[in-house]
Enzyme design. Structure first.
Site, PDB file in Angstrom:
ATOM      1  CG  HIS A   1      -0.349   1.614   0.218  1.00  0.00           C
ATOM      2  ND1 HIS A   1       0.860   1.790   0.844  1.00  0.00           N
ATOM      3  CD2 HIS A   1      -0.936   2.835   0.206  1.00  0.00           C
ATOM      4  CE1 HIS A   1       0.990   3.064   1.204  1.00  0.00           C
ATOM      5  NE2 HIS A   1      -0.079   3.710   0.815  1.00  0.00           N
TER       6      HIS A   1
ATOM      7  CG  HIS B   1      -1.559   0.829  -7.224  1.00  0.00           C
ATOM      8  ND1 HIS B   1      -2.168   1.062  -6.024  1.00  0.00           N
ATOM      9  CD2 HIS B   1      -0.374   1.493  -7.181  1.00  0.00           C
ATOM     10  CE1 HIS B   1      -1.387   1.815  -5.269  1.00  0.00           C
ATOM     11  NE2 HIS B   1      -0.295   2.114  -5.948  1.00  0.00           N
TER      12      HIS B   1
ATOM     13  CD  GLU C   1       1.102  -1.453   3.568  1.00  0.00           C
ATOM     14  OE1 GLU C   1       1.871  -2.237   4.143  1.00  0.00           O
ATOM     15  OE2 GLU C   1       1.390  -0.889   2.489  1.00  0.00           O
TER      16      GLU C   1
ATOM     17  CB  THR D   1       7.060   3.249  -3.494  1.00  0.00           C
ATOM     18  OG1 THR D   1       6.888   2.219  -2.523  1.00  0.00           O
ATOM     19  CG2 THR D   1       8.484   3.777  -3.455  1.00  0.00           C
TER      20      THR D   1
ATOM     21  CG  HIS E   1       9.757   0.076   1.230  1.00  0.00           C
ATOM     22  ND1 HIS E   1       8.593   0.636   0.738  1.00  0.00           N
ATOM     23  CD2 HIS E   1      10.746   0.527   0.433  1.00  0.00           C
ATOM     24  CE1 HIS E   1       8.869   1.411  -0.291  1.00  0.00           C
ATOM     25  NE2 HIS E   1      10.170   1.352  -0.504  1.00  0.00           N
TER      26      HIS E   1
END
Length: 237
Positions: free
Chosen positions: A43, A50, A70, A100, A190
């Site tokens: 993602h 990251h 994603e 997130t 999630h």
């Protein structure tokens, strides 16, 4: 059997904390697949805090199972996905700077935009999935976008399960039943973990794939990555 796609964002977070290339993201992705993982999820976010966009490109040659990217379909993300051509793109309405993902799409309000983006990806042979809450109107709206699949946002279920309330699964069961009726494939993700994944899987009809990252990597610190991947695989049978 429900497929396990491992989100490796946390590996990239650890690497970036010190600079350099430890841990080696590409090696971890290869090892997860060698251990039995059936997909790799990333993602990337606009600030690349990251996963970096170059990681997405480099992983294309490493992921021999299923590659899932994603993200929020902003211009740069769309270009990246079209360049990498993963097996699946999962569209997530996360805000810039968000720690997130925190909610699914309003598939009614954003229907025309999603439809346009989804058609572009599908023209390029990329399967599409959109992140949604377990709300029946949002499932119906998802169908109208033309998406191939939905990904159920499971934070609410996980929270209720931790509190001992197994009835938190009920909206997800109803959402999955409707998705099946409409011909939508079902993914989920999630806050799924070793503690709750088996119960979730057993109760959701037609669950094709789960994407798990934070919990799996955290559990691997104590139990080992190979071991944890296989523990999930057993629970998903």
């Amino acid at each position: 059997m429900t497929k396990l796609s491992v989100n490796i964002n946390k590996i990239a977070t650890l690497r970036n904390a010190r600079g350099g290339n430890v841990p080696d993201l590409l090696k971890v992705a290869a090892d997860i697949q060698r251990f039995g993982g059936q997909g790799i999820t990333i993602h990337p976010r606009p600030d690349e805090r990251h996963i970096r966009y170059q990681d997405a490109r480099d992983l294309k040659a490493i992921v021999t199972t299923e590659y899932n990217i994603e993200g929020n379909p902003q211009h740069n993300f769309i270009d990246l996905v079209l360049e990498c051509k993963p097996d699946q793109v999962t569209l997530v309405p996360d805000a810039i700077g968000a720690i997130t993902s925190s909610a699914g799409w309003d598939t009614i309000k954003n229907q025309e935009y999603l439809k346009e983006v989804i058609q572009e990806f599908q023209r390029n042979g990329i399967r599409t999935s959109i992140f949604v809450d377990p709300v029946l109107e949002m499932i119906e709206g998802a169908k109208k976008t033309g998406t191939d699949r939905i990904e159920l946002y499971t934070e609410a279920f996980a929270h209720q399960y931790d509190l001992g309330n197994k009835n938190g699964i009920d909206p997800y069961v109803k959402a999955a039943e409707l998705a099946n009726e409409l011909g939508l494939g079902i993914n989920a993700g999630h806050d799924l973990s070793l503690d709750n994944i088996q119960f979730f899987k057993q109760n959701i009809p037609g669950l094709l794939e789960v994407s798990i990252g934070h919990a799996l990597i955290s559990e691997a610190l104590y139990l080992g990555l190979d071991n944890v991947v296989n523990m999930y695989l057993k629970k998903l049978k």
